[in-house]
Design an enzyme around this catalytic site. Structure first.
Site, PDB file in Angstrom:
ATOM      1  N   ASP A 614       0.821  -1.185   0.000  1.00 58.87           N
ATOM      2  CA  ASP A 614       0.000   0.000   0.000  1.00 58.87           C
ATOM      3  C   ASP A 614       0.868   1.253   0.000  1.00 58.87           C
ATOM      4  OD1 ASP A 614      -2.560   1.477   0.440  1.00 58.87           O
ATOM      5  OD2 ASP A 614      -1.565   2.001   2.328  1.00 58.87           O
ATOM      6  N   HIS A 617       4.742   4.174  -3.365  1.00 64.23           N
ATOM      7  CA  HIS A 617       5.601   5.258  -3.799  1.00 64.23           C
ATOM      8  C   HIS A 617       5.992   6.183  -2.659  1.00 64.23           C
ATOM      9  CE1 HIS A 617       1.386   6.309  -4.185  1.00 64.23           C
ATOM     10  NE2 HIS A 617       1.716   7.559  -3.924  1.00 64.23           N
ATOM     11  N   ASP A 736     -10.281   1.578  -5.613  1.00 65.74           N
ATOM     12  CA  ASP A 736     -10.352   2.962  -5.144  1.00 65.74           C
ATOM     13  C   ASP A 736     -10.530   3.935  -6.300  1.00 65.74           C
ATOM     14  OD1 ASP A 736      -7.887   2.535  -6.215  1.00 65.74           O
ATOM     15  OD2 ASP A 736      -6.738   3.332  -4.524  1.00 65.74           O
TER      16      ASP A 736
END
Length: 1597
Positions: A614, A617, A736
């Protein structure tokens, strides 16, 4: 995810892939290996080593070897910096290869953290292998791969400075994990009808290996699944819909927001999942039990999110460990951000008392609130965190000055500088403390003692403390100006961000509409979680920064740390339910947090089959690396995927290869129209294009030893590696992101979902996509539960997904790795093909980017050449857009999935071929799909095997001249040999090939095959017709003068006829490439196997150069070694010297013969050239232009000496070479040297032995040679002046040197004759070199020394020559003559470094341009005495053939100068750049008035010629090992010299002419007037490499 954790994601970018974990292993030699790791218990690395050391098993399949070639510096090419390797179902080898002699091989050591010697993987422990030091053979290190992992490697080697070690660029290789699932039965019946769940895609008992491309992942939100006791219903539904893995959002105990991504306790599962009380283990046992059920009973692997960046704001452990978050206590720069946040909360609680609206309904409300808060913010006086307190500073200075405790200023002089200049000096000094730290109010201050010293040094005219303090204030005011500006800028940005966020959160139509503003629901989200256990807890300790994200942020920059001011500037889109975790630089910075999260990660690894990282980045790289390493210890075959939003392919790749990410999540709904979506499908899902060539054409087979040094030889298939892109996990929609109804149309779910399944990649979806949920569900607030609809009428697109997901798995397991994507308007057609069987499936999808339309749109009929298609299924979907929400259950839009009637695919036939034609029905609304099975009509299953069969038998029987025809022949050669019938092939859109033979085709094909570039013009040409196939056959079948080529032509014809008969046009490029590449490999192998051991065992560069011998040695009709018939001859270069009188040059032949013929073992070819030229001896010379021995021209003073040198080389190198001297040679001209035609009866009327011919050369020179060229005048040479036809050569018996030439001829290789009337240079040589050229002197000395040795042993029938010495004729022995040259050489040629020594040498000091050199000529003609002193690359020739002439120290220094001054990328400059005549750009078409360059007069006055480089390298090797660095260690010299070969090596590999050019212009620039490949340029490099080979052999002994 936390509140508002919605990211408008940038399109994922693609980088070179790195896969999970990988391994490297032992080299071919165990030398230099590290200590063996413990082998009990056995690790996967230990088991891999055991495999390679074990005996061969019966029927064992060939070993797979993947070869990664490194660049010259030991690093991977940029395109190969990331390598993804397949799962190690059976151990295989990663071969790392480096070209011999490259910089990285200088005491090179290969290092990797793969456990080469067995044992456990440890990222920080590196094992190593010393690179072999043989300069003549390829350097290879074989690494045994036996398990998944992510590994780094590099090569370390010596630099140029003493004791310098250089670490090469790092490369990464990732090995995919081994995943296994229950097998499934076929989804389609034998009649291609989808089978019902009872008989189609039924789970089997046996497990199968599941490649990553076979994953079909369904994302589910666990809190909407209900109790675990109900999960089997969800498992059954997912299994029936064809999924192979479930992705669970985090199952851990959720925080107060109820977001799955806001984890309250990482070590416990959420209690809402359990029927009863959660067990003491936090529910782990029950979760593992239910996942086991999913895996074993439903064939579903498990994937979960691992959340490393944050924890829930109500995590109880934050109270005990507030150091786990970022607070003003541990990150003081957050103090003003906390003040601002607290002020915002307080402001939000006092709106009524301020007369401000608490509910935002209009933009005016926003403006009123922001205007009032701007005043609040101003009253905070946050500028005090930025600037120095001037009043305080003034008093501090005064106090120090009064105490006389100043510290003297030690920096740069500051006296007399302005206050602006003084401020600039201070900003870069240590006097001002706390700049930009924002840690406390007026935390920026000066070191008063140092400041006092500074101000005294600056204002030397002041002594009064008050005056000095006032001066200090003036300086501080200047320093403060930009600090106040910084505060103002930060304040403005913060206010703008607060306003924008307020507008979005409470006013925007698409915002969350948060409602009334209160203290609990403040103006905007709070940036800090206040978690103090008591009301009076220290807010600086217990106020922890919340996590979030920032637009376009640098993912490698932690935005909670300086220099970021993101929290102060309110740039973070914050998740108020998540506290950002503070790991520091390693476990020592936060021991408890590292321990806690490691426990969490390893527990998940033990439970689940895979991780989704999750917020990857924003995860600190070092944290992600460490945590995944820990996880892989628990589960080596852990699957890891992630979604990255770095905005950069390069940054994506960094994360992929460092973390070992197996798949990057890509999303279909990032495609904004059908064209862009088709691009995404092609980019991430096509696999290989249909008709791919790489595997069929580029693999090779060999037997390789065990990489451990122990174990049997194994057969292997070697595949070159290109580098990888990150593997894709292609979702139709992620959990999402907005629904199809929101982004395109609800109907589009069917077409997009179907297209995703046709991707040769991992694929994914969400339950809401399949069930047609109308909108994105709120992970935080949504409380309803999933409805299990299975495959019922109300199951959305599930029934279609069931068939296509199952087919996706079958296609991956069945190797349907080739695909094609075609887009036309709103249609996308996707196909998959099994390359071996040519069976496939085709999907027609009408995308639904627009709402409220049933229009069929337009797509052209789909023609499938030589392919039959059968309808399997089709569907469209009717959707009702009125949404009635159910209070308890999540339901999709009302809909009806409409099955299509079968579509009949008609067959047709046209001039090109038979075909099938798919026509879209009249009713085919957006969202509709059709699925077809395809198969090639009359598929020739054995075609691929047939076209490569018997190649070795056919090509292995060819001689070298026949191989010249097969492999090469330039246009001029081919047209000459075929009477103009054939020339090089012209490919439309590409142009004319370089060669008619296989090398001509291979140049474009190498690129096409390696990159599967089927859009290349050659491929398009092949698809359009069979002209190329016909050409290859036709030119060979008509080669009547070489009958063996008939067999080769028939071999091609048999294969091409079968291709024409059975392969459809779209496969023609593949099969053509397969035939050509197989023929090329066989022909090349045939050449190499006929060569010497030096070539046979040599590296690619040696063999590529040896191929130049075949390139140059061929049969044309207009050039021959026999005037009566065509015979093979050596071309000087191509394309300019392909045929006719210009093909065969005496000088070029004998400079080239040693390298191209003798070192390669073609002694018979060398012998024929020697005897042919020897037969033409006339005037003591051999011709420079042979002209088929018909009209030879005698104007070359050096050619006879090059021939004698070659005879010497032949005698020494060829078996029974001495017998050549006894060969009887018929003489072309009568004894009186009368010119006669070749067929005159006086021609060939008498004979001589070769020994007699050699003697005649020496004797004629000894007595002097004086003649005028036959047929002198413009008919012979239209450029030359009359005087130039006069040939005069004499020996100076005082020095033994041979002098010759005049100002109007040029008798050496530097033979450019002036041609320009305009510039006045016609008939004026550019470089006459009259006198005694240094290389001729060396060649004469070499010949004399050799003959003296033979004569003294009775092996040569002469003792010396008759000469007139001091007016008397007498015998001068070879030794006497040689001694004369030896005694005079240094004195005549050397130019000392010290002018004081000039008197020791024969020179004119006034003419010296450069010292420490050897003259190019001794005794240049009158008026040209200066040309003696020109520094040119000819002296190394003399050093090579007669090194004894040179003082070793003088010689080495001269060579070092040549290395510095003359050596160029592909050769040697022909003149010193400091010389006034230096003109490095050759342009023969220049017709200017510039005499230096007109008509190319500067041919040898600067341009960089290839062939002198080889002599330079040989000379340098000799002299440096005598008295230079190589005397102590020859490898030092060898490494140095091999640097000079790097560019020639690269040029040879990549240039379409596959050779070394004649010359280049300045700094290696292309010269359009040069031959693109020149015989002597390649030859002298072979000479050097053969010398190195001999040196290696001696060292080995």
């Amino acid at each position: 995810m936390g509140k508002g954790r919605k990211v408008n994601k940038a399109k994922p970018s693609v980088s070179i892939p790195i896969s999970a974990r990988s391994k490297s292993s032992a080299s071919t030699s165990s030398a230099g290996s590290s200590p063996i790791s413990p082998v009990t218990p056995k690790t996967p690395a230990d088991e891999g080593i055991e495999f390679f050391q074990s005996p061969l098993a019966p029927g064992e399949a060939p070993l797979r070897v993947y070869e990664l070639r490194l660049d010259i510096d030991g690093g991977p090419h940029k395109d190969r910096s990331y390598i993804r390797l397949p799962p190690a179902y059976v151990p295989y080898i990663l071969r790392v290869s480096i070209d011999a002699g490259t910089p990285a091989s200088v005491n090179g050591v290969f290092k990797t953290n793969f456990p080469l010697d067995g044992g456990k993987f440890n990222r920080a422990r590196f094992t190593e292998r010393k690179l072999p030091s043989d300069f003549s053979k390829p350097i290879q290190i074989d690494l045994p791969i036996s398990h998944a992992g992510a590994f780094v490697f590099w090569v370390e080697y010596d630099g140029e400075l003493p004791s310098q070690r250089i670490k090469g660029r790092e490369g990464y290789f990732n090995v995919d994990p081994v995943l296994r699932i229950k097998g499934r039965s076929p989804i389609l019946s034998s009649e291609l009808s989808p089978l019902p769940p009872s008989s189609g895609a039924v789970l089997q008992k046996d497990t199968v290996n599941l490649p990553l491309d076979g994953l079909s992942i369904l994302t589910v939100v666990s809190k909407w699944m209900g109790l675990m006791s109900e999960w089997k219903n969800h498992f059954a539904e997912a299994k029936d819909r064809g999924y192979t893995m479930l992705h669970y959002t985090p199952l851990q105990e959720r925080g107060e927001s109820d977001s799955p991504y806001s984890i309250r306790d990482q070590l416990k599962y959420d209690p809402s999942m359990f029927d009863g009380k959660r067990q003491a283990d936090g529910g782990k046992e029950k979760v593992e039990a239910i996942l086991k059920v999913a895996r074993e009973e439903y064939g579903l692997l498990s994937l979960t999110d691992v959340v490393l960046n944050h924890t829930a704001n109500d995590s109880p452990w934050l109270v005990d460990h507030p150091e786990s978050g970022f607070s003003p206590a541990n990150s003081p720069h957050l103090t003003p951000a906390l003040e601002l946040d607290s002020a915002m909360i307080e402001f939000s609680s006092s709106l009524a008392s301020r007369g401000l609206p608490s509910i935002v309904n209009t933009q005016q409300d926003v403006d009123a609130l922001i205007g009032a808060f701007r005043t609040v913010m101003k009253d905070l006086n946050l500028w005090q965190y930025y600037v120095l307190d001037v009043a305080r500073e003034k008093e501090s200075i005064k106090a120090v000055l009064a105490s006389k405790k100043t510290s003297p200023w030690t920096g740069p002089s500051v006296a007399g500088k302005s206050v602006v200049e003084l401020a600039e000096v201070l900003r870069g000094s240590n006097v001002i403390i706390g700049l930009a730290e924002l840690s406390s109010r007026f935390g920026v201050h000066s070191d008063a003692n140092a400041a006092s010293g500074f101000i005294q040094a600056a204002f030397v005219e002041l002594s009064d403390p008050d005056a000095l303090a006032d001066a200090w204030v003036r300086v501080l005011d200047v320093i403060n100006v930009p600090l106040y500006q910084e505060w103002e800028e930060d304040t403005k940005i913060a206010m703008d961000n607060i306003k924008n966020r307020l507008t979005y959160a409470r006013l925007d139509e698409n915002g969350p509409k948060l409602g009334e503003i209160t203290k609990a629901n403040p103006l905007v989200e709070t940036y800090f979680t206040r978690c103090g256990p008591k009301p009076d807890s220290d807010p600086l300790v217990y106020s922890l920064a919340n996590n979030g994200w920032i637009w376009a942020a640098d993912p490698l920059q932690n935005f909670a740390l300086l220099p970021s001011k993101a929290y102060l500037r309110r740039e973070v889109i914050v998740w108020g339910d998540c506290v950002k975790l503070r790991y520091g630089s390693g476990p020592e910075d936060n021991p408890w947090l590292w321990s806690h999260i490691t426990s969490y990660v390893t527990s998940l690894a033990a439970t689940f089959d895979g991780f989704r990282i999750d917020n990857c980045h924003s995860t600190p790289l070092h944290v992600g690396v460490s945590m995944l390493d820990a996880a892989r210890v628990v589960k080596p075959d852990l699957y890891v995927c992630a979604e990255l939003f770095t905005g950069s392919e390069e940054m994506d790749l960094l994360f992929v290869k460092r973390l070992g990410i197996n798949s990057l999540i890509r999303e279909s709904y990032n495609g904004w129209d059908a064209k862009e979506y088709s691009r995404l499908l092609y980019r991430h899902g096509v696999g290989k294009p249909v008709g791919s060539m790489d595997e069929a054409c580029l693999t090779s087979t060999e037997e390789i030893p065990s990489p451990t040094g122990k174990g049997p030889l194994r057969k292997a298939v070697v595949t070159p590696l290109n580098g990888s892109m990150p593997h894709a996990l292609l979702y139709d929609l992620t959990h999402d992101n907005e629904s199809p109804l929101h982004k395109r149309s609800a109907e589009d779910a069917l077409s997009t979902g179907a297209l995703v399944t046709f991707s040769y990649s991992a694929i994914g979806s969400v339950k809401g996509f399949d069930d047609l949920y109308p909108k994105l569900l709120n992970l935080v607030g949504e409380k309803r539960k999933y409805e299990v609809t299975g495959l019922e009428e109300d199951s959305g697109i599930a029934r279609v997904k069931r068939v296509l997901n199952s087919l996706h798995l079958e296609m991956v397991l069945g190797g349907y790795e080739e695909g094609h994507v075609h887009q036309e308007n709103d249609y996308i057609v996707s196909s998959r093909v099994q390359p071996g069987t040519q069976k496939g499936y085709l999907l027609v999808a009408h995308t639904g980017f627009a709402k409220d339309t049933k229009d069929r749109g337009y797509i052209s009929p789909i023609k499938l050449r030589r392919t039959r298609a059968k309808f399997i299924m089709g569907a469209s979907i009717d959707i009702t857009y009125n949404v009635s929400a159910d209070a308890k259950t999540l339901k999709g839009l009302p809909h009806k999935l409409v099955e299509m009637s079968p579509v009949v695919v008609p067959q047709g036939l046209d001039d090109e071929s038979p075909y099938s034609e798919i026509i879209v029905p009249e009713y085919f609304p957006p969202g509709s799909i059709m699925l077809f099975e395809t198969h090639l009509q009359d598929h020739d299953a054995s075609l691929e095997e047939f076209v490569v069969s018997n190649s070795q038998e056919i090509f292995g029987n060819l001689g070298l001249v026949e191989l010249n025809v097969v492999l090469y022949r330039a246009d001029g050669e081919e047209r000459d040999a075929t009477n103009g019938q054939f020339g090089v092939y012209d490919v439309p859109g590409l142009g004319r090939l370089t060669y008619c033979g296989l090398e001509g085709w291979m140049h474009p094909l190498r690129h096409i095959m390696r990159h599967n570039d089927l859009g290349h013009p050659l491929c398009e040409h092949l698809r359009k017709g069979t002209w190329s196939l016909d050409y290859v056959y036709d030119r060979l079948i008509q080669a009547d003068d070489l009958p063996n080529l008939k067999n080769v032509a028939q071999w091609f014809k048999d294969r091409f006829d079968r291709i024409k008969a059975t392969a459809p046009p779209f496969l023609r490029p593949k099969y053509f490439a397969l035939v050509i590449s197989e023929a090329y490999k066989a022909a090349r192998r045939s050449v190499v196997e006929q060569c010497s051991e030096f070539v046979l065992t040599g590296h690619d560069f040696t063999q590529d150069l040896a191929l130049c011998a075949i390139q140059m040695y061929g049969l044309v009709k207009s050039a021959s070694l026999d005037p009566s018939k065509p015979t093979p001859s050596l071309a000087a270069g191509l394309p300019h010297f392909a045929a006719g009188w210009a093909r065969c040059w005496g000088r070029d032949v004998f400079i080239s013969l040693r390298g191209l013929f003798l070192t390669t073992g073609n002694f018979e070819g060398a012998r024929k050239h020697i005897l042919a030229f020897a037969s033409t001896l006339k005037h003591g010379l051999i011709p420079n232009l042979l002209d088929s021995v018909r009209k030879p021209r005698y104007n070359s003073r050096d050619s006879p000496w090059w021939m004698v040198q070659n005879i010497q080389d032949y005698v020494k190198m060829a078996p029974d070479g001495l017998t050549l001297l006894s060969e009887v040679v018929p003489r072309r001209f009568p004894k009186d040297e009368t010119w006669v035609e070749w067929d005159d009866k006086r021609a060939y009327a008498y004979s001589s032995t070769l020994a007699e011919i050699i003697q005649e050369i020496l004797q004629r020179h000894a007595m002097g040679i004086h003649f005028r060229e036959y047929n002198a005048g413009p008919n012979l040479d239209m450029q030359m002046r009359d005087e130039g036809f006069n040939i005069d050569i004499d020996v100076d018996w005082k020095t033994g040197l041979i002098f010759g030439g005049n100002a109007f001829n040029c008798g050496t290789w530097m033979d450019k004759m002036g041609e320009s009337q305009k510039a006045g240079t016609k008939g004026q040589p550019g470089t006459p070199r009259d006198g005694a050229p240094v290389e001729i002197t060396g060649l004469v000395k070499s010949a004399l020394t050799w003959l003296d040795g033979l004569s003294s042993k009775g092996k040569f029938p002469f003792k010396g020559v008759q000469a007139i010495v001091d007016g008397k004729e007498r015998l001068v022995t070879y030794k006497e003559w040689a001694d004369l040259i030896q005694a005079s050489f240094e004195k005549c040629y050397y130019v000392p470094r010290d002018a004081a020594e000039d008197t020791k040498y024969n020179l004119d000091s006034k003419l010296v341009n450069r010292r420490g050199i050897y003259k190019d000529v001794y005794g240049s003609g009158e008026g040209r005495e200066w040309s003696d002193y020109q520094f040119r690359p000819n002296f190394p020739i003399a050093m090579t053939v007669a090194p004894e002439l040179f003082d070793s120290q003088h010689g080495l220094h001269a060579l070092q100068l040549a290395d510095k001054v003359l050596r160029s990328p592909l050769g040697m400059k022909t003149l010193d750049p400091s010389d006034m005549q230096y003109r490095p750009i050759y342009d023969n078409s220049n017709d200017s008035t510039d005499a230096a360059i007109a008509k190319g007069l500067n041919y040898h006055n600067g341009p960089e010629w290839g062939w002198p480089l080889g002599f330079f390298l040989r000379a340098y090797l000799d002299f440096d090992t005598r008295v230079g660095a190589g005397k102590k260690d020859i490898k030092v010299t060898l490494h140095r010299l091999h640097q000079a070969l790097l560019i020639p090596r690269e040029h040879l590999q990549n240039d379409p002419w596959a050779g070394i050019p004649e010359l280049t212009n300045a700094d290696g620039q292309h010269c359009s007037d040069s031959c693109n490949t020149q015989a002597w340029s390649a030859s002298t490099l072979l000479d050097f490499l053969e010398t190195v080979h001999e040196v290696n052999a001696k060292v080995a002994k």
